[in-house]
Design an enzyme around this catalytic site. Structure first.
Site, PDB file in Angstrom:
ATOM      1  N   SER A  78      41.525 -18.697   3.945  1.00  0.00           N
ATOM      2  CA  SER A  78      42.775 -18.091   4.196  1.00  0.00           C
ATOM      3  C   SER A  78      42.540 -16.481   4.430  1.00  0.00           C
ATOM      4  CB  SER A  78      43.790 -18.103   3.300  1.00  0.00           C
ATOM      5  OG  SER A  78      44.436 -19.595   3.571  1.00  0.00           O
ATOM      6  N   ALA A  79      41.346 -15.844   4.177  1.00  0.00           N
ATOM      7  CA  ALA A  79      40.744 -14.526   4.269  1.00  0.00           C
ATOM      8  C   ALA A  79      41.107 -14.049   5.926  1.00  0.00           C
ATOM      9  CB  ALA A  79      39.475 -14.342   3.735  1.00  0.00           C
TER      10      ALA A  79
END
Length: 397
Positions: A78-79
């Site tokens: 999710s970065a």
């Protein structure tokens, strides 16, 4: 553990914490990079390229421990969302996207099922009310941007858009990716490569090119060590129950792709899922965030000061209907808070579940990137990343 790379004078605490992650926290292979005022001050890597150490020089079936090298990249989960958010904010900065317009103004099919009044800014801030899919997509279906976009366009919201917030763990891929494609006419991965990664000189990809396969290590789960310093923590009961309940918004949001994809599968890595499967080096993430708050090495700056302030202006705060903890979001970015500590109250960025973390702190000029090949059970505050952030605070104290 031999730590490779360099640190500028005064940033030695970061190197000490990075080495301690291997000694105390079960790190297998990782890298961390820090920029200050657009100049790199930390560039460290250590360990093995692959979490399982079962590959030498890219030859499957052999056994050994290929070392992590400068330029080794990993999937950052999710970065990736922070990069997708930057794409939409850049389109706004260029006058091509109105944050207060309905999503349906750019993507007419999205008006279905009670979503006709959902605003672009609500989509960015996890307020759109569509963190789940009534029928989850398979990994192969999820990789098809047309199928993913059609699924979220048809989905009825689980709360009235704009009235509450909850982490859109997987659906953020198609919400952001399709909006970018409708506005620009280009696939999201291609647009990010040409308009963000290329100009900044950042090693990050959404849709990994075949030419870069050899740089990317194998990822997998790792357990926290039992030894003192392992920082094994128990989640709050409500959080544990939410993850255990197959009918909860939490499980359904993270299960919008079912079964979970094989993150080491070349086909999955070649797909462009802006919520979850970006691949980057630590330097690529840090350099990207440095470009959001200033010039990098005297060159490129992506965000104007006004857009930077938009990115970190609080849009959502309080109990998160998916993560079941208090979260804060700006326009696509997590903001500093107890559930997702960054550097300081003015920081904005995004973690990757179980490992990666990247953020910018405009007040100090700091941009930070950390990647690992070993994913823990943490969601927003991995102990290894947090140890590095604490050391960075010490260095700047």
């Amino acid at each position: 553990m031999d730590v490779n790379g360099t640190v500028a004078e005064g940033f030695e605490p970061v190197e000490e914490a990075f080495a301690a992650n291997f000694a105390l926290l079960g790190e297998r292979g990782a890298a961390v990079a820090v920029y200050r005022d657009g100049h790199k001050v930390v560039d460290l890597w250590a360990g093995t390229k692959d979490v399982d150490g079962d590959r030498i020089a890219g030859k499957p079936g052999t056994h050994g421990a290929a070392p992590w090298e400068t330029g080794t990249a990993q999937i950052v989960r999710s970065a990736t969302k922070g990069v997708a958010a930057a794409a939409l904010l850049l389109l706004h900065q260029r006058g091509e996207l109105d944050l207060d317009a309905p999503v349906g103004a750019y993507w007419p099919e999205y008006k279905a099922a009670g979503k006709e009044h959902t605003l672009v800014r609500q989509l960015l801030a996890h307020r759109a009310g569509v963190p789940v899919l009534d029928r989850p997509l398979t990994p192969a279906e999820a990789a098809d941007p047309d199928l993913g976009a059609a699924a979220v366009a048809a989905q009825a919201p689980v709360w009235e858009p704009g009235t509450d917030h909850g982490y859109h763990a997987q659906t953020y891929s198609w919400l952001t990716g399709e909006l970018i494609r409708r506005i620009t006419g280009r696939p999201v991965g291609e647009w990010i490569a040409e308009e963000i990664a290329g100009p900044v000189g950042a090693d990050l990809w959404l849709g990994l090119p075949e030419s870069e396969h050899a740089r990317v290590g194998r990822v997998g789960p790792v357990e926290a060590p039992e030894a003192a310093g392992g920082l094994k923590t128990r989640p709050k009961r409500a959080v544990a129950e939410a993850y255990a309940d197959p009918d909860s918004l939490t499980r359904r949001a993270f299960g919008a792709i079912t079964p979970l994809p094989d993150e080491n599968d070349p086909a999955y890595r070649a797909a462009a899922l802006p919520a979850s499967n970006g691949i980057a080096t630590a330097d690529g993430l840090a350099r990207f965030y440095a470009s959001l708050i200033g010039e990098v090495d005297g060159g490129t700056r992506l965000f104007t000061p006004e857009t930077m302030e938009l990115a970190r202006a609080e849009q959502s705060a309080g109990p998160d209907r998916v993560l079941v903890v208090g979260t804060r979001f700006g326009l696509g970015y997590m903001l500093h808070g107890a559930a997702a500590p960054l550097f300081s109250p003015g920081s904005f960025g995004h973690p990757g579940r179980g490992g990666a973390l990247a953020f910018a702190d405009p007040e100090t000029g700091i941009a930070f990137g950390y990647v690992t090949n070993g994913f823990r059970k943490s969601v927003t505050a991995d102990p290894r990343a947090q140890a590095l952030v604490r050391a960075l605070r010490t260095a700047l104290a």
